[in-house]
Design an enzyme around this catalytic site. Structure first.
Site, PDB file in Angstrom:
ATOM      1  N   CYS A 241       0.844  -1.213   0.000  1.00  0.00           N
ATOM      2  CA  CYS A 241       0.000   0.000   0.000  1.00  0.00           C
ATOM      3  C   CYS A 241       0.874   1.256   0.000  1.00  0.00           C
ATOM      4  O   CYS A 241       1.452   1.617   1.029  1.00  0.00           O
ATOM      5  CB  CYS A 241      -0.917  -0.053   1.218  1.00  0.00           C
ATOM      6  SG  CYS A 241      -1.719   1.507   1.641  1.00  0.00           S
TER       7      CYS A 241
ATOM      8  N   CYS B 279       0.021   4.012   2.495  1.00  0.00           N
ATOM      9  CA  CYS B 279       0.403   3.651   3.878  1.00  0.00           C
ATOM     10  C   CYS B 279       1.865   4.000   4.132  1.00  0.00           C
ATOM     11  O   CYS B 279       2.228   4.474   5.209  1.00  0.00           O
ATOM     12  CB  CYS B 279       0.231   2.143   4.104  1.00  0.00           C
ATOM     13  SG  CYS B 279      -1.448   1.555   3.856  1.00  0.00           S
TER      14      CYS B 279
END
Lengths: 103, 301
Positions: A31, A34
């Site tokens: 991700c 993230c």
């Protein structure tokens, strides 16, 4: 400040039974947002001595993902006294995160 | 301190502009509301940018960020909420105010919401604007994708490999996106296409449980879905700057290829600019052009 990654087995002790408020950073290796948010999360961990900050890898901890109904990452969840008190989803600035988490 | 160039937005356009301005020896501040990288950090693999096929959007953005920082650009993570024009232009954030001789607006765009009641509260609880980011949370569940362009078609195809059932809901009777992708979708047994239909209601407790779809005859159908992926286009993030830039009917910043706006010293670069091709390579190209124009403007002062 580095943020400790915890497992499902440690969640009860580290989060639910914590004496201080806890921010849990639900994230994944794949991700991108993230990873961009990580520096902000570390900054929060460094400046807020009154709050504990931990992270959970969603690919490793599916039970926690189900239990806390995480459907989008990055997802920061704040806990006080073992209960969720706020949630911040997606990339956001530090002040927006504090606002969403109520901390 | 008065900066030579203040750049709003740390995506590929903004950071490229910062590189050009720093290499010309100008002081540069980059203001970013969320985190560096912009939309590209959601892309798993970049295949159409010169030199390094397959690089992840995150790696691309991180290397660009490090390159920009190493050249001496300053980054501040605050949301620009407006520009006051003047000899020194002032950019306001909730935390303060920054002065600069020139400003480059490289704010990009955000996903357009459907506008159905309760949608915002369900973001991260079933409603998503990024199938490749959140699709895995809906393995073997029923989901819906809304839209008719390439993003919607590609999202539906991506979800067809993950989800049990994919409802593709489109308000018209044909897709705007590529026919080849639409044909692939029609061949998938677990994809159900609902033309001439819109999502009119979201039914949820703590998370999304059902959606109500209404067709053009007014017939309502309730579908059990856990995920709703919205792909109905993007909205440029220009509204805060309407006093200094001209917007076209859809809200994109009107500007020619020179990235100039109606206000001398204020430039636009990247996806928020009115243009035909919105790609990584055109965003970085805009950054170079806008910075070069800003340098010319500063030299003229």
């Amino acid at each position: 400040m580095a943020v400790k990654e915890i497992t499902g087995a440690e969640f009860e002790e580290e989060v639910i039974k914590s004496d201080v408020p806890v921010i849990v950073d639900f994230k994944a290796e794949w991700c991108g947002p993230c990873k961009v948010l990580k520096s902000t999360v570390e900054e929060i961990a460094g400046e807020r001595a009154d709050v504990k900050v931990v992270s959970v890898d969603i690919d490793e901890e599916e039970d926690l993902v189900d239990e806390y109904e995480v459907f989008s990452i990055p997802c920061l969840v704040a806990f006080k006294g073992g209960s969720e008190v706020g949630r911040s989803i997606g990339l956001a600035s530090k002040s927006e995160i504090y606002g969403a988490l109520g901390l | 301190m008065i900066y030579d160039v203040l750049i709003i937005g740390a995506g590929p356009a903004g950071m490229t502009a910062a590189i050009y301005a720093r290499r010309a020896g100008k002081s540069v501040l980059v203001l970013e509301a969320k985190g560096y990288g912009g939309q590209i950090i959601k892309t798993p693999d970049i295949e159409n940018y010169p030199v390094e096929p397959g690089i992840s959007g995150y790696d691309f953005a991180t290397r660009l960020y490090e390159q920009t920082k190493a050249l001496g650009a300053e980054f501040v993570f605050e949301r620009a909420e407006g520009i006051v024009d003047g000899n020194v232009k002032k950019v306001k954030t909730p935390e303060g105010e920054y002065g600069a001789k020139s400003v480059i607006i490289a704010t990009g765009s955000e996903s357009r919401p459907l506008g159905v009641e309760g949608e915002t509260a369900l973001i991260g609880r079933g409603v998503s604007y990024c199938a490749t980011c959140d699709g895995n949370f809906f393995r073997n569940k029923a989901v819906a994708v809304v839209g008719g362009g390439n993003t919607a078609l590609e999202d539906a195809l991506y979800m067809a490999d993950i989800a049990e059932t994919v409802y593709l809901i489109h308000r018209r009777d044909s897709f705007r996106g590529e026919e080849a992708t639409a044909e692939l979708l029609r061949r998938r047994e677990n994809v159900k296409i609902l033309y001439n239909s819109t999502v009119t209601e979201l039914i949820a407790d703590r998370r999304l449980r059902q959606i109500v779809v209404t067709d053009k005859e007014g017939v309502k159908t309730t579908l059990d879905v856990r995920g709703l992926f919205v792909a109905v286009g993007r909205i440029p993030e220009n509204r805060a700057f309407e006093n200094v830039i001209e917007l076209d009917g859809a809200g994109w910043a009107s500007s020619g290829e020179n990235c100039r706006t109606k206000t001398p010293g204020v430039f636009v670069a990247g996806d928020n600019r009115s243009k035909d091709v919105r790609q990584l390579v055109t965003a970085t190209a805009d950054g170079a052009v806008a910075a070069t124009e800003a340098l010319k403007y500063i030299a003229s002062l």
